[in-house]
Design a protein around this motif. Sequence first.
Motif, PDB file in Angstrom:
ATOM      1  N   GLN A  79       1.097   6.422  -3.599  1.00 34.87           N
ATOM      2  CA  GLN A  79       0.925   5.805  -2.287  1.00 34.87           C
ATOM      3  C   GLN A  79       2.015   4.762  -2.069  1.00 34.87           C
ATOM      4  O   GLN A  79       2.700   4.347  -3.016  1.00 34.87           O
ATOM      5  CB  GLN A  79      -0.466   5.166  -2.182  1.00 34.87           C
ATOM      6  CG  GLN A  79      -0.785   4.190  -3.287  1.00 34.87           C
ATOM      7  CD  GLN A  79      -2.274   3.885  -3.393  1.00 34.87           C
ATOM      8  OE1 GLN A  79      -2.760   2.972  -2.737  1.00 34.87           O
ATOM      9  NE2 GLN A  79      -2.984   4.660  -4.209  1.00 34.87           N
ATOM     10  N   PRO A  80       2.198   4.311  -0.825  1.00 34.97           N
ATOM     11  CA  PRO A  80       3.263   3.346  -0.564  1.00 34.97           C
ATOM     12  C   PRO A  80       2.909   1.942  -1.056  1.00 34.97           C
ATOM     13  O   PRO A  80       1.740   1.596  -1.231  1.00 34.97           O
ATOM     14  CB  PRO A  80       3.397   3.379   0.956  1.00 34.97           C
ATOM     15  CG  PRO A  80       2.026   3.750   1.434  1.00 34.97           C
ATOM     16  CD  PRO A  80       1.500   4.710   0.408  1.00 34.97           C
ATOM     17  N   HIS A  81       3.950   1.168  -1.230  1.00 40.16           N
ATOM     18  CA  HIS A  81       3.797  -0.261  -1.513  1.00 40.16           C
ATOM     19  C   HIS A  81       3.916  -0.994  -0.179  1.00 40.16           C
ATOM     20  O   HIS A  81       4.856  -0.762   0.589  1.00 40.16           O
ATOM     21  CB  HIS A  81       4.888  -0.710  -2.475  1.00 40.16           C
ATOM     22  CG  HIS A  81       4.896  -2.182  -2.754  1.00 40.16           C
ATOM     23  ND1 HIS A  81       3.794  -2.857  -3.214  1.00 40.16           N
ATOM     24  CD2 HIS A  81       5.888  -3.114  -2.628  1.00 40.16           C
ATOM     25  CE1 HIS A  81       4.095  -4.140  -3.365  1.00 40.16           C
ATOM     26  NE2 HIS A  81       5.353  -4.317  -3.017  1.00 40.16           N
ATOM     27  N   TYR A  82       2.944  -1.868   0.101  1.00 40.18           N
ATOM     28  CA  TYR A  82       2.926  -2.560   1.390  1.00 40.18           C
ATOM     29  C   TYR A  82       2.690  -4.042   1.180  1.00 40.18           C
ATOM     30  O   TYR A  82       1.810  -4.460   0.422  1.00 40.18           O
ATOM     31  CB  TYR A  82       1.813  -1.997   2.286  1.00 40.18           C
ATOM     32  CG  TYR A  82       1.707  -2.720   3.619  1.00 40.18           C
ATOM     33  CD1 TYR A  82       2.520  -2.356   4.690  1.00 40.18           C
ATOM     34  CD2 TYR A  82       0.821  -3.782   3.785  1.00 40.18           C
ATOM     35  CE1 TYR A  82       2.446  -3.022   5.902  1.00 40.18           C
ATOM     36  CE2 TYR A  82       0.742  -4.461   4.990  1.00 40.18           C
ATOM     37  CZ  TYR A  82       1.558  -4.073   6.048  1.00 40.18           C
ATOM     38  OH  TYR A  82       1.482  -4.753   7.231  1.00 40.18           O
ATOM     39  N   SER A 131       2.713  -7.689   3.820  1.00 40.26           N
ATOM     40  CA  SER A 131       2.878  -8.195   5.180  1.00 40.26           C
ATOM     41  C   SER A 131       4.080  -9.128   5.238  1.00 40.26           C
ATOM     42  O   SER A 131       4.581  -9.616   4.221  1.00 40.26           O
ATOM     43  CB  SER A 131       1.618  -8.941   5.623  1.00 40.26           C
ATOM     44  OG  SER A 131       1.527 -10.191   4.947  1.00 40.26           O
ATOM     45  N   ASP A 147       5.588  -5.678   6.412  1.00 38.63           N
ATOM     46  CA  ASP A 147       5.009  -4.883   7.498  1.00 38.63           C
ATOM     47  C   ASP A 147       5.561  -3.466   7.576  1.00 38.63           C
ATOM     48  O   ASP A 147       5.562  -2.848   8.650  1.00 38.63           O
ATOM     49  CB  ASP A 147       5.193  -5.584   8.852  1.00 38.63           C
ATOM     50  CG  ASP A 147       4.207  -6.739   9.048  1.00 38.63           C
ATOM     51  OD1 ASP A 147       3.337  -6.934   8.164  1.00 38.63           O
ATOM     52  OD2 ASP A 147       4.298  -7.427  10.067  1.00 38.63           O
ATOM     53  N   GLU A 176       5.563   0.368   5.235  1.00 42.58           N
ATOM     54  CA  GLU A 176       5.131   1.110   4.054  1.00 42.58           C
ATOM     55  C   GLU A 176       6.376   1.601   3.324  1.00 42.58           C
ATOM     56  O   GLU A 176       7.163   2.371   3.871  1.00 42.58           O
ATOM     57  CB  GLU A 176       4.244   2.291   4.442  1.00 42.58           C
ATOM     58  CG  GLU A 176       2.890   1.886   4.996  1.00 42.58           C
ATOM     59  CD  GLU A 176       1.988   3.089   5.207  1.00 42.58           C
ATOM     60  OE1 GLU A 176       2.507   4.228   5.238  1.00 42.58           O
ATOM     61  OE2 GLU A 176       0.762   2.893   5.334  1.00 42.58           O
ATOM     62  N   ARG A 177       6.548   1.134   2.110  1.00 45.64           N
ATOM     63  CA  ARG A 177       7.719   1.530   1.334  1.00 45.64           C
ATOM     64  C   ARG A 177       7.296   2.553   0.272  1.00 45.64           C
ATOM     65  O   ARG A 177       6.498   2.250  -0.614  1.00 45.64           O
ATOM     66  CB  ARG A 177       8.369   0.311   0.679  1.00 45.64           C
ATOM     67  CG  ARG A 177       9.122  -0.576   1.659  1.00 45.64           C
ATOM     68  CD  ARG A 177       9.762  -1.761   0.980  1.00 45.64           C
ATOM     69  NE  ARG A 177       8.785  -2.763   0.585  1.00 45.64           N
ATOM     70  CZ  ARG A 177       9.021  -3.734  -0.286  1.00 45.64           C
ATOM     71  NH1 ARG A 177      10.199  -3.804  -0.899  1.00 45.64           N
ATOM     72  NH2 ARG A 177       8.093  -4.613  -0.579  1.00 45.64           N
ATOM     73  N   TRP A 178       7.853   3.737   0.381  1.00 46.87           N
ATOM     74  CA  TRP A 178       7.568   4.811  -0.568  1.00 46.87           C
ATOM     75  C   TRP A 178       8.665   4.838  -1.629  1.00 46.87           C
ATOM     76  O   TRP A 178       9.819   5.122  -1.326  1.00 46.87           O
ATOM     77  CB  TRP A 178       7.513   6.161   0.134  1.00 46.87           C
ATOM     78  CG  TRP A 178       6.287   6.354   0.963  1.00 46.87           C
ATOM     79  CD1 TRP A 178       6.113   6.047   2.284  1.00 46.87           C
ATOM     80  CD2 TRP A 178       5.036   6.911   0.523  1.00 46.87           C
ATOM     81  NE1 TRP A 178       4.850   6.370   2.697  1.00 46.87           N
ATOM     82  CE2 TRP A 178       4.159   6.913   1.639  1.00 46.87           C
ATOM     83  CE3 TRP A 178       4.571   7.421  -0.698  1.00 46.87           C
ATOM     84  CZ2 TRP A 178       2.851   7.390   1.559  1.00 46.87           C
ATOM     85  CZ3 TRP A 178       3.277   7.899  -0.783  1.00 46.87           C
ATOM     86  CH2 TRP A 178       2.432   7.887   0.333  1.00 46.87           C
ATOM     87  N   GLU A 193      -1.002  -2.657  -9.209  1.00 48.26           N
ATOM     88  CA  GLU A 193       0.266  -1.979  -8.951  1.00 48.26           C
ATOM     89  C   GLU A 193       1.229  -2.238 -10.107  1.00 48.26           C
ATOM     90  O   GLU A 193       1.317  -3.365 -10.624  1.00 48.26           O
ATOM     91  CB  GLU A 193       0.882  -2.440  -7.634  1.00 48.26           C
ATOM     92  CG  GLU A 193       0.036  -2.062  -6.422  1.00 48.26           C
ATOM     93  CD  GLU A 193       0.766  -2.249  -5.112  1.00 48.26           C
ATOM     94  OE1 GLU A 193       1.895  -1.732  -4.970  1.00 48.26           O
ATOM     95  OE2 GLU A 193       0.206  -2.943  -4.238  1.00 48.26           O
TER      96      GLU A 193
END
Length: 255
Positions: free
Chosen positions: A94-97, A99, A108, A110-112, A150
């Motif tokens: 899943q992405p790392h998010y 804010s 802000d 979503e980094r895949w 994570e």
Amino acid sequence: MHEPSDPDPARAARIHDTLMRGQGFDFVEAATMRDWLAGTGPLDDWERFTASWDGLAPDAYLAMHGKHRRRRHAVFSLDGIGAEAPAIRRQPHQPHYQSLDYNPLQGDIERWFEPVEDAVADSHSLRTILRHCQMFFGALAPRVRRWRTEVHQFRIEARAGTPGQPTPEGLHRDGVDYVLVLLIDRRNIASGTTSIHALDGHEIGHFTLTRPFDAALVDDRRVYHGVTAVEALDPARPAHRDVLVVTLRADAPVT
């Protein structure tokens, strides 16, 4: 040869537990950290584990800012220490998010990132590190039933005329509860000093991770942290700083 730092690892753990509760962070020297981990589980595949940093993928998001970093990412679920048999489970990729409140540079979105390889995720060394986080941080928050955890493999590269930026977002918090930063390797680099700041901004400590197993433990709710740029000692040779970062955020607190 590795020399134990304390004949009583439990005593050392109590000391560092007290420091974490008191000041919100701690620097753990390599010998002590290795003792803790070896007392938690096997590290027999450590060389293969650390060699996996040579296979990290470029961080395309940071490259857009003209900076150089390689990384892989994975998410795990860790049971709290109150469970009958606390488990560690890898979650779907899943992405790392974060804010913008916590990451003004890349918030802000979503980094895949490329996933942590299965052989690394299942390695004895990583599972031992996660078990240690589960028990140590769990003891600081025993009412938490489950942690969203994570795992980030980072390689920060310093190039001729271009320092590497371990924390390009500057002094920051990660938006989690606890953070472990474990030094894996550093080659041909200078600096990389970690500074810790209270919530009002004044510095309350600093240290440099210089040896494999040197570690920073951070209560992310109580302090800010940042790392100075790293520079190549010899610009003609490859230069990098490899770390493993593990973050824990309460996912299922007791109500």
